[in-house]
Design a protein around this motif. Structure first.
Motif, PDB file in Angstrom:
ATOM      1  N   LEU A   1      40.335  33.440  27.909  1.00 26.40           N
ATOM      2  CA  LEU A   1      39.506  33.106  29.073  1.00 26.40           C
ATOM      3  C   LEU A   1      40.196  33.476  30.385  1.00 26.40           C
ATOM      4  O   LEU A   1      39.544  33.932  31.329  1.00 26.40           O
ATOM      5  CB  LEU A   1      39.138  31.624  29.049  1.00 26.40           C
ATOM      6  N   ILE A   2      41.513  33.305  30.432  1.00 27.80           N
ATOM      7  CA  ILE A   2      42.260  33.732  31.621  1.00 27.80           C
ATOM      8  C   ILE A   2      42.160  35.249  31.774  1.00 27.80           C
ATOM      9  O   ILE A   2      41.940  35.766  32.868  1.00 27.80           O
ATOM     10  CB  ILE A   2      43.725  33.260  31.543  1.00 27.80           C
ATOM     11  N   GLU A   3      42.310  35.965  30.674  1.00 26.22           N
ATOM     12  CA  GLU A   3      42.199  37.425  30.717  1.00 26.22           C
ATOM     13  C   GLU A   3      40.806  37.861  31.165  1.00 26.22           C
ATOM     14  O   GLU A   3      40.660  38.784  31.970  1.00 26.22           O
ATOM     15  CB  GLU A   3      42.533  38.019  29.346  1.00 26.22           C
ATOM     16  N   ASP A   4      39.776  37.177  30.654  1.00 27.08           N
ATOM     17  CA  ASP A   4      38.402  37.466  31.098  1.00 27.08           C
ATOM     18  C   ASP A   4      38.273  37.298  32.607  1.00 27.08           C
ATOM     19  O   ASP A   4      37.708  38.152  33.299  1.00 27.08           O
ATOM     20  CB  ASP A   4      37.398  36.531  30.418  1.00 27.08           C
ATOM     21  N   ALA A   5      38.795  36.185  33.115  1.00 30.43           N
ATOM     22  CA  ALA A   5      38.692  35.906  34.552  1.00 30.43           C
ATOM     23  C   ALA A   5      39.436  36.950  35.373  1.00 30.43           C
ATOM     24  O   ALA A   5      38.921  37.420  36.399  1.00 30.43           O
ATOM     25  CB  ALA A   5      39.228  34.509  34.852  1.00 30.43           C
ATOM     26  N   VAL A   6      40.621  37.327  34.930  1.00 30.44           N
ATOM     27  CA  VAL A   6      41.388  38.351  35.650  1.00 30.44           C
ATOM     28  C   VAL A   6      40.614  39.663  35.678  1.00 30.44           C
ATOM     29  O   VAL A   6      40.533  40.327  36.717  1.00 30.44           O
ATOM     30  CB  VAL A   6      42.784  38.536  35.013  1.00 30.44           C
ATOM     31  N   ALA A   7      40.019  40.045  34.548  1.00 32.30           N
ATOM     32  CA  ALA A   7      39.277  41.307  34.481  1.00 32.30           C
ATOM     33  C   ALA A   7      38.047  41.283  35.385  1.00 32.30           C
ATOM     34  O   ALA A   7      37.819  42.218  36.165  1.00 32.30           O
ATOM     35  CB  ALA A   7      38.869  41.606  33.037  1.00 32.30           C
ATOM     36  N   VAL A   8      37.256  40.232  35.299  1.00 25.62           N
ATOM     37  CA  VAL A   8      36.009  40.165  36.078  1.00 25.62           C
ATOM     38  C   VAL A   8      36.302  40.043  37.571  1.00 25.62           C
ATOM     39  O   VAL A   8      35.730  40.787  38.385  1.00 25.62           O
ATOM     40  CB  VAL A   8      35.122  38.999  35.575  1.00 25.62           C
ATOM     41  N   ILE A   9      37.186  39.133  37.938  1.00 28.88           N
ATOM     42  CA  ILE A   9      37.505  38.949  39.360  1.00 28.88           C
ATOM     43  C   ILE A   9      38.209  40.190  39.906  1.00 28.88           C
ATOM     44  O   ILE A   9      37.906  40.659  41.007  1.00 28.88           O
ATOM     45  CB  ILE A   9      38.342  37.673  39.571  1.00 28.88           C
ATOM     46  N   GLY A  10      39.122  40.735  39.130  1.00 30.46           N
ATOM     47  CA  GLY A  10      39.814  41.953  39.552  1.00 30.46           C
ATOM     48  C   GLY A  10      38.862  43.110  39.770  1.00 30.46           C
ATOM     49  O   GLY A  10      38.947  43.827  40.777  1.00 30.46           O
ATOM     50  N   ALA A  11      37.927  43.304  38.843  1.00 27.87           N
ATOM     51  CA  ALA A  11      36.957  44.392  38.980  1.00 27.87           C
ATOM     52  C   ALA A  11      36.119  44.218  40.246  1.00 27.87           C
ATOM     53  O   ALA A  11      35.892  45.178  40.998  1.00 27.87           O
ATOM     54  CB  ALA A  11      36.059  44.447  37.748  1.00 27.87           C
ATOM     55  N   PHE A  12      35.677  42.984  40.478  1.00 25.24           N
ATOM     56  CA  PHE A  12      34.888  42.735  41.685  1.00 25.24           C
ATOM     57  C   PHE A  12      35.695  43.047  42.939  1.00 25.24           C
ATOM     58  O   PHE A  12      35.214  43.715  43.858  1.00 25.24           O
ATOM     59  CB  PHE A  12      34.390  41.285  41.732  1.00 25.24           C
ATOM     60  N   LEU A  13      36.925  42.559  43.006  1.00 18.18           N
ATOM     61  CA  LEU A  13      37.746  42.779  44.195  1.00 18.18           C
ATOM     62  C   LEU A  13      38.032  44.263  44.424  1.00 18.18           C
ATOM     63  O   LEU A  13      38.056  44.731  45.567  1.00 18.18           O
ATOM     64  CB  LEU A  13      39.050  41.988  44.096  1.00 18.18           C
ATOM     65  N   ILE A  14      38.239  45.003  43.352  1.00 22.44           N
ATOM     66  CA  ILE A  14      38.502  46.432  43.473  1.00 22.44           C
ATOM     67  C   ILE A  14      37.304  47.157  44.087  1.00 22.44           C
ATOM     68  O   ILE A  14      37.447  47.901  45.057  1.00 22.44           O
ATOM     69  CB  ILE A  14      38.864  47.041  42.100  1.00 22.44           C
ATOM     70  N   VAL A  15      36.104  46.940  43.540  1.00 20.60           N
ATOM     71  CA  VAL A  15      34.946  47.666  44.067  1.00 20.60           C
ATOM     72  C   VAL A  15      34.503  47.115  45.418  1.00 20.60           C
ATOM     73  O   VAL A  15      34.035  47.861  46.273  1.00 20.60           O
ATOM     74  CB  VAL A  15      33.769  47.720  43.067  1.00 20.60           C
ATOM     75  N   TRP A  16      34.688  45.825  45.627  1.00 19.82           N
ATOM     76  CA  TRP A  16      34.316  45.214  46.916  1.00 19.82           C
ATOM     77  C   TRP A  16      35.166  45.774  48.041  1.00 19.82           C
ATOM     78  O   TRP A  16      34.716  45.914  49.168  1.00 19.82           O
ATOM     79  CB  TRP A  16      34.435  43.703  46.806  1.00 19.82           C
ATOM     80  N   SER A  17      36.421  46.116  47.727  1.00 22.99           N
ATOM     81  CA  SER A  17      37.304  46.688  48.748  1.00 22.99           C
ATOM     82  C   SER A  17      36.801  48.037  49.243  1.00 22.99           C
ATOM     83  O   SER A  17      37.223  48.507  50.295  1.00 22.99           O
ATOM     84  CB  SER A  17      38.739  46.806  48.225  1.00 22.99           C
ATOM     85  N   LEU A  18      35.909  48.657  48.500  1.00 20.16           N
ATOM     86  CA  LEU A  18      35.342  49.954  48.889  1.00 20.16           C
ATOM     87  C   LEU A  18      34.046  49.812  49.652  1.00 20.16           C
ATOM     88  O   LEU A  18      33.522  50.798  50.170  1.00 20.16           O
ATOM     89  CB  LEU A  18      35.109  50.820  47.647  1.00 20.16           C
ATOM     90  N   ALA A  19      33.510  48.601  49.730  1.00 21.40           N
ATOM     91  CA  ALA A  19      32.213  48.379  50.369  1.00 21.40           C
ATOM     92  C   ALA A  19      32.278  48.653  51.861  1.00 21.40           C
ATOM     93  O   ALA A  19      33.264  48.497  52.523  1.00 21.40           O
ATOM     94  CB  ALA A  19      31.744  46.953  50.130  1.00 21.40           C
TER      95      ALA A  19
END
Length: 153
Positions: free
Chosen positions: A135-153
């Motif tokens: 579950l920690i790995e899931d959270a890191v992946a989902v939150i990380g993915a969002f932050l990565i693409v959001w930084s390009l917005a």
């Protein structure tokens, strides 16, 4: 900066193969990245983010099952590398560096696959079971993915 973000989205693909293309597809659909003049334009089509999101959710559920194979077996590993390449290429293409993004995504996916397996294994040992680590790995992946693409917005 795009090279670093392509590497990081590859790491996300190494953790959860479908989370990375789902995030990139949403970014393209929402206009955060422009893929309209590349062969990756399909990632921004109206149906693509939904398909990748369903696949990502299915992967998150499947990962919790006890009979799920290791991420390091050839089919699982290949899927992570391919999704890292696709996602990294998309981020790279948005800045005119498709090939560089693709390579960074592949390298990130390999690092995320092996690094994620090692960290999750250590967390599972410290928790005495795998579910909290997963579950920690899931959270890191989902939150990380969002932050990565959001930084390009």
């Amino acid at each position: 900066m795009v090279v670093v973000l392509s590497f990081l989205i590859g790491v996300v693909a190494g953790l959860r193969a479908m989370t990375a293309p789902a995030a990139v597809s949403w970014a393209a659909y929402l206009g955060w990245i422009d893929l309209s003049h590349s062969w990756l334009a399909f990632l921004g089509y109206s149906w693509t983010p939904w398909i990748f999101t369903v696949l990502a959710i299915a992967e998150l559920i499947n990962d919790q099952l006890p009979n799920t194979p290791s991420r390091k077996v050839p089919p699982q590993f290949a899927a992570r590398v391919i999704m890292g390449a696709l996602s990294g290429a998309a981020l790279g293409a948005s800045a005119g560096m498709l090939a560089v993004g693709l390579i960074a995504g592949v390298v990130g996916a390999v690092a995320g696959t092996y690094g994620g397996a090692a960290v999750r294994g250590r967390l599972a040992i410290s928790f005495g079971r795998d579910l909290p680590a997963a579950l920690i790995e899931d959270a890191v992946a989902v939150i990380g993915a969002f932050l990565i693409v959001w930084s390009l917005a």
